[in-house]
Each structure stands twice: as structure tokens, then as C-alpha cells.
Write a protein that holds these residues in place. Structure first.
Motif, PDB file in Angstrom:
ATOM      1  N   HIS A   1       0.826  -1.210   0.000  1.00  0.00           N
ATOM      2  CA  HIS A   1       0.000   0.000   0.000  1.00  0.00           C
ATOM      3  C   HIS A   1       0.859   1.259   0.000  1.00  0.00           C
ATOM      4  O   HIS A   1       0.617   2.197  -0.763  1.00  0.00           O
ATOM      5  N   ASN A   2       1.886   1.290   0.850  1.00  0.00           N
ATOM      6  CA  ASN A   2       2.752   2.468   0.929  1.00  0.00           C
ATOM      7  C   ASN A   2       3.567   2.658  -0.346  1.00  0.00           C
ATOM      8  O   ASN A   2       3.790   3.795  -0.781  1.00  0.00           O
ATOM      9  N   LEU A   3       4.025   1.567  -0.966  1.00  0.00           N
ATOM     10  CA  LEU A   3       4.754   1.676  -2.233  1.00  0.00           C
ATOM     11  C   LEU A   3       3.851   2.190  -3.347  1.00  0.00           C
ATOM     12  O   LEU A   3       4.272   3.014  -4.168  1.00  0.00           O
TER      13      LEU A   3
ATOM     14  N   ALA B   1       4.929  10.065  -6.709  1.00  0.00           N
ATOM     15  CA  ALA B   1       6.060  10.322  -7.611  1.00  0.00           C
ATOM     16  C   ALA B   1       5.574  10.584  -9.032  1.00  0.00           C
ATOM     17  O   ALA B   1       6.121  11.448  -9.731  1.00  0.00           O
ATOM     18  N   LEU B   2       4.525   9.874  -9.462  1.00  0.00           N
ATOM     19  CA  LEU B   2       3.956  10.107 -10.789  1.00  0.00           C
ATOM     20  C   LEU B   2       3.341  11.502 -10.872  1.00  0.00           C
ATOM     21  O   LEU B   2       3.524  12.206 -11.868  1.00  0.00           O
TER      22      LEU B   2
ATOM     23  N   ALA C   1       6.193  13.942 -11.109  1.00  0.00           N
ATOM     24  CA  ALA C   1       6.803  13.917 -12.440  1.00  0.00           C
ATOM     25  C   ALA C   1       5.928  14.635 -13.464  1.00  0.00           C
ATOM     26  O   ALA C   1       6.443  15.362 -14.326  1.00  0.00           O
ATOM     27  N   LEU C   2       4.610  14.461 -13.368  1.00  0.00           N
ATOM     28  CA  LEU C   2       3.714  15.145 -14.298  1.00  0.00           C
ATOM     29  C   LEU C   2       3.758  16.654 -14.113  1.00  0.00           C
ATOM     30  O   LEU C   2       3.800  17.412 -15.097  1.00  0.00           O
ATOM     31  N   LEU C   3       3.750  17.107 -12.880  1.00  0.00           N
ATOM     32  CA  LEU C   3       3.793  18.545 -12.626  1.00  0.00           C
ATOM     33  C   LEU C   3       5.133  19.147 -13.041  1.00  0.00           C
ATOM     34  O   LEU C   3       5.176  20.246 -13.613  1.00  0.00           O
ATOM     35  N   CYS C   4       6.225  18.447 -12.772  1.00  0.00           N
ATOM     36  CA  CYS C   4       7.542  18.958 -13.175  1.00  0.00           C
ATOM     37  C   CYS C   4       7.688  18.949 -14.698  1.00  0.00           C
ATOM     38  O   CYS C   4       8.268  19.881 -15.269  1.00  0.00           O
TER      39      CYS C   4
END
Length: 157
Positions: free
Chosen positions: A33-35, A42-43, A46-49
Motif C-alpha cells: 500500500h505504501n509503495l 512520484a507520478l 513527475a507530471l507537474l515537473c
């Protein structure tokens, strides 16, 4: 009204330890669940960056595409408008904009993560060790992403 910090164990609360196999199974499920929650965060980051870095990427792409020392493409924008001096200016502009736009993308992710309270989506491993752990010990972890703060709530950061 203030949301209190995560509570500590009261001495009168008797918590029952799980068995070894039960604890291991819960720890594996909590890890999965935590992963998954961390991967989704993280996704989102990455999308915002990537969205924030798009102008610098376009400038760098055109600069490398049209410069005679690199690709020197024979496409219409390169022939008509961009010579080596213009391509060099685009390369300098793109590399100059990389760091400020990256900071802007990370700031957008931090603001969105605080607004959505993404930190509450990560469950503590004490859920795997103790059976019948009261919900007050992990602060509404089951409904982590859907709880929106009310107007008077202040969140501990």
C-alpha cells in the motif's frame, strides 16, 4: 479549531500484539500500500515537473534541432527564422530556464500534496504490529485522500 498532532499511546490503552505470521502478512500488505501511494505521488510530481519544464524543453529542442553544430535540420522554421545565433540564444534560454521552472514544478507539487493531504495516505507500520489499533492512533488513514479540511481546521506541518 486545530487538528491535534498524532496522539501518543496512553498508558491505559492495552493493545494486543498480532501473531508472527499475521504481523508479517499485514506488513507485506502495508508495504504494498505504501509503495503504491508513494509511486502515485512520484507520478504526480513527475507530471507537474514535466508540465513546468515544457517551455525550457521546447527551447532546447529547437536550439539543438536548428544549430549547425548539432542536428542542423532542414525544416522550414530553421531555414526561415533560426540561424546559428538564434539557435545559440534558444540553447542559452533553455538551459537558463531549467532550474527556475523545476523549482516552480516542485513548489506546485508541494502545494498540491498539502492540499490533498497525501502524507496521510502512507500508513504506519504499527498497524501491522498491533491488533485493534484505534483509529485515533493513525489519524483517519482509511479515508486519507478524500478528507478535505474544514474552514476552521489548521494542519500541523
Amino acid at each position: 479549531r486545530r487538528v491535534p498532532p498524532p496522539p501518543y499511546l496512553e498508558p491505559e490503552a492495552a493493545l494486543e500484539l498480532r501473531g508472527a505470521l499475521d504481523c508479517l502478512a499485514c506488513a507485506v500488505l502495508l508495504s504494498a500500500h505504501n509503495l503504491l501511494a508513494a509511486a502515485l505521488c512520484a507520478l504526480l510530481c513527475a507530471l507537474l515537473c514535466a508540465a513546468a519544464l515544457l517551455p525550457a524543453g521546447v527551447a532546447l529542442g529547437l536550439g539543438f534541432l536548428c544549430h549547425s553544430k548539432f542536428l542542423h535540420a532542414q525544416v522550414a522554421p530553421c531555414k526561415a527564422h533560426l540561424h546559428d545565433a538564434g539557435s545559440t540564444a534558444l540553447l542559452v534560454l533553455g538551459f537558463t530556464l531549467l532550474l527556475p521552472l523545476l523549482v516552480l514544478g516542485l513548489a506546485a507539487f508541494c502545494r498540491l500534496a498539502r492540499r490533498l493531504q497525501l502524507g496521510y495516505c502512507l500508513l504506519p507500520y504499527s498497524l501491522a504490529v498491533y491488533r485493534n489499533l484505534p483509529a485515533s492512533h493513525y489519524h483517519q488513514a482509511g479515508w486519507c485522500c478524500s478528507r478535505m479540511p474544514t474552514q476552521g481546521d489548521k494542519i500541523w506541518v
